[in-house]
Design a protein around this motif. Structure first.
Motif, PDB file in Angstrom:
ATOM      1  N   MET A   1      13.850  26.663  14.334  1.00  0.00           N
ATOM      2  CA  MET A   1      12.683  26.138  13.788  1.00  0.00           C
ATOM      3  C   MET A   1      12.062  25.220  13.206  1.00  0.00           C
ATOM      4  SD  MET A   1      12.116  26.072   9.706  1.00  0.00           S
ATOM      5  CE  MET A   1      13.529  27.059   8.505  1.00  0.00           C
ATOM      6  N   ILE A   2      10.864  24.654  13.306  1.00  0.00           N
ATOM      7  CA  ILE A   2      10.326  22.999  13.731  1.00  0.00           C
ATOM      8  C   ILE A   2      10.123  22.589  12.158  1.00  0.00           C
ATOM      9  CG2 ILE A   2       7.977  22.246  14.096  1.00  0.00           C
ATOM     10  CD1 ILE A   2       8.937  25.117  16.281  1.00  0.00           C
ATOM     11  N   THR A   3      10.925  21.572  11.881  1.00  0.00           N
ATOM     12  CA  THR A   3      10.580  21.193  10.380  1.00  0.00           C
ATOM     13  C   THR A   3      10.375  18.927  11.098  1.00  0.00           C
ATOM     14  OG1 THR A   3      12.629  22.229  10.206  1.00  0.00           O
ATOM     15  CG2 THR A   3      12.281  19.791   8.644  1.00  0.00           C
ATOM     16  N   VAL A   4       8.866  19.058   9.805  1.00  0.00           N
ATOM     17  CA  VAL A   4       7.842  17.860   9.893  1.00  0.00           C
ATOM     18  C   VAL A   4       8.580  17.034   8.909  1.00  0.00           C
ATOM     19  CG1 VAL A   4       5.515  16.861  10.480  1.00  0.00           C
ATOM     20  CG2 VAL A   4       6.448  18.501  10.906  1.00  0.00           C
ATOM     21  N   GLU A   5       8.543  15.300   8.759  1.00  0.00           N
ATOM     22  CA  GLU A   5       9.558  15.289   7.211  1.00  0.00           C
ATOM     23  C   GLU A   5       8.448  14.275   7.357  1.00  0.00           C
ATOM     24  OE1 GLU A   5      11.380  15.622   5.432  1.00  0.00           O
ATOM     25  OE2 GLU A   5      12.043  17.856   5.854  1.00  0.00           O
ATOM     26  N   GLY A   6       8.069  13.851   6.291  1.00  0.00           N
ATOM     27  CA  GLY A   6       7.445  12.265   6.607  1.00  0.00           C
ATOM     28  C   GLY A   6       6.530  11.940   7.394  1.00  0.00           C
ATOM     29  N   LEU A   7       5.510  12.642   8.325  1.00  0.00           N
ATOM     30  CA  LEU A   7       5.220  12.063   9.432  1.00  0.00           C
ATOM     31  C   LEU A   7       3.895  11.724   9.114  1.00  0.00           C
ATOM     32  CD1 LEU A   7       5.712  12.517  12.469  1.00  0.00           C
ATOM     33  CD2 LEU A   7       3.538  14.649  12.247  1.00  0.00           C
ATOM     34  N   THR A   8       3.888  10.377   9.293  1.00  0.00           N
ATOM     35  CA  THR A   8       2.815   9.425   9.241  1.00  0.00           C
ATOM     36  C   THR A   8       2.824   8.485  10.722  1.00  0.00           C
ATOM     37  OG1 THR A   8       3.548   8.963   7.317  1.00  0.00           O
ATOM     38  CG2 THR A   8       1.966   6.927   7.414  1.00  0.00           C
ATOM     39  N   HIS A   9       0.672   8.528  10.676  1.00  0.00           N
ATOM     40  CA  HIS A   9       0.561   7.784  11.711  1.00  0.00           C
ATOM     41  C   HIS A   9      -0.496   6.471  11.203  1.00  0.00           C
ATOM     42  CE1 HIS A   9       0.411   6.990  15.772  1.00  0.00           C
ATOM     43  NE2 HIS A   9      -1.128   7.337  16.074  1.00  0.00           N
ATOM     44  N   TYR A  10      -0.795   5.595  12.214  1.00  0.00           N
ATOM     45  CA  TYR A  10      -1.500   4.881  12.277  1.00  0.00           C
ATOM     46  C   TYR A  10      -2.102   4.697  13.093  1.00  0.00           C
ATOM     47  CZ  TYR A  10      -0.167   2.795   7.248  1.00  0.00           C
ATOM     48  OH  TYR A  10       0.143   2.942   5.387  1.00  0.00           O
ATOM     49  N   TYR A  11      -3.173   3.976  13.334  1.00  0.00           N
ATOM     50  CA  TYR A  11      -4.002   3.364  14.529  1.00  0.00           C
ATOM     51  C   TYR A  11      -4.660   1.978  14.037  1.00  0.00           C
ATOM     52  CZ  TYR A  11      -5.018   8.334  16.952  1.00  0.00           C
ATOM     53  OH  TYR A  11      -4.467   9.348  16.567  1.00  0.00           O
ATOM     54  N   GLY A  12      -4.214   0.841  13.964  1.00  0.00           N
ATOM     55  CA  GLY A  12      -3.960  -0.028  14.432  1.00  0.00           C
ATOM     56  C   GLY A  12      -3.708  -0.301  12.605  1.00  0.00           C
ATOM     57  N   GLU A  13      -4.689  -0.944  11.595  1.00  0.00           N
ATOM     58  CA  GLU A  13      -4.775  -0.623  10.225  1.00  0.00           C
ATOM     59  C   GLU A  13      -4.821   0.680  10.023  1.00  0.00           C
ATOM     60  OE1 GLU A  13      -3.730  -3.466   8.074  1.00  0.00           O
ATOM     61  OE2 GLU A  13      -2.896  -3.949  10.462  1.00  0.00           O
ATOM     62  N   ARG A  14      -5.276   1.632   9.937  1.00  0.00           N
ATOM     63  CA  ARG A  14      -6.128   2.801  10.218  1.00  0.00           C
ATOM     64  C   ARG A  14      -5.055   3.634   9.558  1.00  0.00           C
ATOM     65  NH1 ARG A  14      -8.704   7.237  10.952  1.00  0.00           N
ATOM     66  NH2 ARG A  14      -8.659   7.476  13.481  1.00  0.00           N
ATOM     67  N   ARG A  15      -5.775   4.709   8.718  1.00  0.00           N
ATOM     68  CA  ARG A  15      -4.008   5.382   8.762  1.00  0.00           C
ATOM     69  C   ARG A  15      -4.597   6.895   8.828  1.00  0.00           C
ATOM     70  NH1 ARG A  15      -3.304   5.832   2.950  1.00  0.00           N
ATOM     71  NH2 ARG A  15      -4.748   7.654   3.174  1.00  0.00           N
ATOM     72  N   ALA A  16      -4.149   7.657   9.838  1.00  0.00           N
ATOM     73  CA  ALA A  16      -4.636   8.731   9.967  1.00  0.00           C
ATOM     74  C   ALA A  16      -4.332   9.495   9.086  1.00  0.00           C
ATOM     75  CB  ALA A  16      -4.915   9.179  11.925  1.00  0.00           C
ATOM     76  N   ILE A  17      -3.072   9.429   9.332  1.00  0.00           N
ATOM     77  CA  ILE A  17      -2.073  10.907   8.362  1.00  0.00           C
ATOM     78  C   ILE A  17      -1.012   9.924   7.453  1.00  0.00           C
ATOM     79  CG2 ILE A  17      -2.514  12.985  10.034  1.00  0.00           C
ATOM     80  CD1 ILE A  17       0.647  11.665  11.271  1.00  0.00           C
ATOM     81  N   GLU A  18      -0.817  10.924   6.331  1.00  0.00           N
ATOM     82  CA  GLU A  18       0.812  10.102   6.193  1.00  0.00           C
ATOM     83  C   GLU A  18       1.310  11.365   5.061  1.00  0.00           C
ATOM     84  OE1 GLU A  18      -1.812   8.382   2.384  1.00  0.00           O
ATOM     85  OE2 GLU A  18       0.586   6.764   1.700  1.00  0.00           O
ATOM     86  N   ASP A  19       2.284  11.237   5.930  1.00  0.00           N
ATOM     87  CA  ASP A  19       3.933  11.942   4.720  1.00  0.00           C
ATOM     88  C   ASP A  19       3.239  12.902   4.537  1.00  0.00           C
ATOM     89  OD1 ASP A  19       5.670  12.245   3.529  1.00  0.00           O
ATOM     90  OD2 ASP A  19       5.082  12.107   1.394  1.00  0.00           O
ATOM     91  N   ILE A  20       3.167  13.898   5.674  1.00  0.00           N
ATOM     92  CA  ILE A  20       2.957  15.354   6.464  1.00  0.00           C
ATOM     93  C   ILE A  20       4.237  15.557   6.028  1.00  0.00           C
ATOM     94  CG2 ILE A  20       1.553  16.822   8.157  1.00  0.00           C
ATOM     95  CD1 ILE A  20      -0.296  15.256   7.835  1.00  0.00           C
ATOM     96  N   ARG A  21       4.222  17.022   5.541  1.00  0.00           N
ATOM     97  CA  ARG A  21       5.806  17.920   5.351  1.00  0.00           C
ATOM     98  C   ARG A  21       4.972  19.090   5.907  1.00  0.00           C
ATOM     99  NH1 ARG A  21       9.526  14.797   3.244  1.00  0.00           N
ATOM    100  NH2 ARG A  21       8.963  12.433   2.223  1.00  0.00           N
ATOM    101  N   PHE A  22       6.507  19.746   6.563  1.00  0.00           N
ATOM    102  CA  PHE A  22       6.094  21.263   6.399  1.00  0.00           C
ATOM    103  C   PHE A  22       7.305  21.646   7.270  1.00  0.00           C
ATOM    104  CE2 PHE A  22       2.902  19.673   9.911  1.00  0.00           C
ATOM    105  CZ  PHE A  22       3.588  20.440  11.377  1.00  0.00           C
TER     106      PHE A  22
END
Lengths: 311, 241
Positions: A1-22
């Motif tokens: 089972m693969i669980t992704v919880e609250g995945l967020t990533h910023y490039y510097g100040e720019r937010r690329a992904i926010e709160d990815i969950r699946f």
């Protein structure tokens, strides 16, 4: 089972992904759908261990990939859109090298090589130098390097881009075969391909997951109770127009003459009340020879979901 | 260790299997042979120890220049062709990858050094130098080369393309080579520091004379280690972009 919880990533100040969950179950093929800039590649790069997320976690069978460090990358196989290949090597040498790079000993690699080459449909070109191979075969080399170490999760970024129709059909089979041994996550912008290959779809827009489920579940969410129907009917032009104008829930329709008094109708309903449509047509003296629901609605669903998210 | 050798092996064979590797080797050997002929075999009579001294000096310089060309592709080429993903997504640590790359560069440089052996062999046969003197000279060449490969590995790790890597590597290497000149026009206390950094003037001279200088060994090993550490940090930092 693969669980992704609250995945967020910023490039510097720019937010690329926010709160990815699946979550993805074993042996599931999941499609990752999103417009350019939606955050697909960033998410895949984080899942493949190429980027450390700004926040959130990715766990495979309870093991957190970030805290487990470099060794955790052995449980993932990754194929970027452009397959990373040492082109001076032969196919067999390359796949064997990648196996050892992923931590396998030479004996284990040798015992797995033939099976992996067979899955990737590379057996007949295994002694050829990669430089000489077509784009389709290079993609398969990319897949072979991603699965030689029997990873739990295989990530394929645009696996069918640049392939010809025959290669696409073969690649679909390769992907289905992969799911017998591992979980597969596919990113693609070709909606029909996602629909054809995947058990479940994750829709990404603006760096967030805006919907997930099977195609039918997404259709229900995006389109409500509506339906798109194609009918072959026999009748007069005036009779057809009168019936469709008076039938309840007809949003729009168009008709094309097929010859011999037959017409092809494309009808969009606001609610799936197709019985009322049939009754109205019959009352107007229009004979119905065929009625089918339009099969591929993924494009409309996708546009509806992503436009809804960005609005 | 297995992972390090795996990376080193592939990169070494990539040199051997390409025209680029053989072109570097041919050019370096040609220049070395020409210098040996001009400074060692012609002109006035020289002591064989002096000929060996000059051989170690210019072979070290050529090894440094070769190091720039050898290392520019280590990471930058993988980044350009996208194959860096294979290393980044593997279970190898950044330190293992950097060490593997460094070792491949050193192996190739050692191969070059081996092919120059006919020159000191001629001095040995026709003059009065010991095998130990020659071995110490080669130790000096490899130590200088090691520093060059270390600098190049770091430059390649921070560069998007090979040309940029070569430029950065060249600038840093030239700085270390020309430190003795900079020291002349610098006031204390920086004069002593810059003077200490000089590759040839300060640290290679004892090896040219057939003496193992522990201070020199420490300097070149430390410099190599420092640049490999920087390369390692830059690779780690890329995961946190």
């Amino acid at each position: 089972m693969i669980t992704v919880e609250g995945l967020t990533h910023y490039y510097g100040e720019r937010r690329a992904i926010e709160d990815i969950r699946f979550q993805i179950s074993e042996h599931e093929i999941v499609g990752f759908l999103g417009l350019n800039g939606a955050g697909k590649s960033t998410t895949l790069r984080v899942l493949a261990g190429l980027l450390v997320p700004s926040a959130g976690s990715v766990t495979i069978d309870g093991v957190d990939l970030v805290s487990a460090g470099a060794t955790s990358r052995a449980s993932i196989g990754y194929l970027p859109e452009d397959p990373p290949l040492y082109r001076e090597m032969t196919v067999r040498e390359f796949v064997a090298y990648c196996g050892e790079l992923k931590g396998l000993d030479a004996r284990t690699v040798e015992s797995r090589l033939d099976g992996v080459l067979k899955i990737a449909q590379l057996t007949h070109v295994q002694h050829r130098v990669i430089q000489e191979l077509s784009h389709g075969y290079r993609k398969r080399c990319g897949i072979a390097q991603a699965i030689i170490h029997k990873p739990k999760l295989v990530i394929l970024d645009e696996p069918i881009s640049g392939l010809d129709p025959r290669q696409i059909v073969e690649m679909r089979q390769v992907i289905r075969d992969l799911a017998k041994d591992c979980t597969v996550l596919i990113s693609s912008h070709i909606l029909g391909e996602i629909s054809e290959t995947c058990d479940r779809i994750l829709v990404l827009a603006g760096g967030k997951i805006v919907a997930q489920g099977t195609e039918a579940e997404l259709a229900a969410r995006a389109g409500g109770d509506g339906a798109r129907l194609t009918l072959i009917v026999r009748g007069t032009e005036a009779g057809i127009d009168a019936a469709l104008t008076s039938a309840p829930g007809v949003l729009r329709y168009d008709r094309h003459e097929e010859g011999a008094g037959l017409w092809r109708l494309h009808v969009s309903l606001t609610t799936d009340d197709r019985e009322a449509l049939v009754t109205a047509l019959v009352k107007a003296g229009v004979g119905i020879r065929k009625m089918v629901e339009d099969e591929s609605e993924l494009e409309q669903i996708f546009l509806g979901l992503t436009q809804g998210a960005s609005a | 260790m297995k992972g390090i050798l795996l990376v080193a092996r592939r990169d070494f064979w990539a040199y051997i299997n390409t025209v680029w590797g053989w072109a570097i080797l041919a050019l370096a050997l040609l220049l070395d042979g020409v210098f040996f002929n001009v400074f060692g075999l012609t002109g006035t009579a020289q002591y064989s120890a002096d000929v060996l001294d000059q051989f170690v000096f210019f072979t070290s310089g050529i090894a440094l220049a070769a190091a720039v060309l050898i290392t520019m592709r280590l990471f930058a080429e993988e980044r350009q062709t996208g194959t860096i993903v294979l290393l980044d997504s593997s279970p190898l640590s950044e330190a293992q990858i950097v060490l593997g790359k460094y070792l491949s560069g050193m192996a190739f440089l050692a191969f070059f050094a081996l092919l120059t052996a006919y020159m000191p062999a001629m001095i040995f046969v026709n003059g009065k130098v010991s095998v130990e003197q020659i071995a110490v000279g080669y130790l000096g060449i490899l130590l200088v080369g090691s520093a060059g490969v270390g600098i190049g590995t770091w430059a390649s790790a921070i560069s998007r393309n090979q040309l940029l890597a070569a430029v950065i590597s060249t600038v840093v290497t030239v700085f270390f080579v020309t430190c003795w000149m900079l020291a002349r026009v610098t006031d204390a206390p920086f004069k002593a520091i810059i003077s200490y950094l000089a590759f040839f003037d300060k640290h290679l001279q004892p090896f040219q004379e057939g003496r193992i200088d522990t201070q020199g060994v420490f300097f070149f090993v430390s410099l190599t280690f420092a640049f490999l550490l920087l390369a390692n940090r830059s690779l780690i930092a890329r995961r946190w972009e």
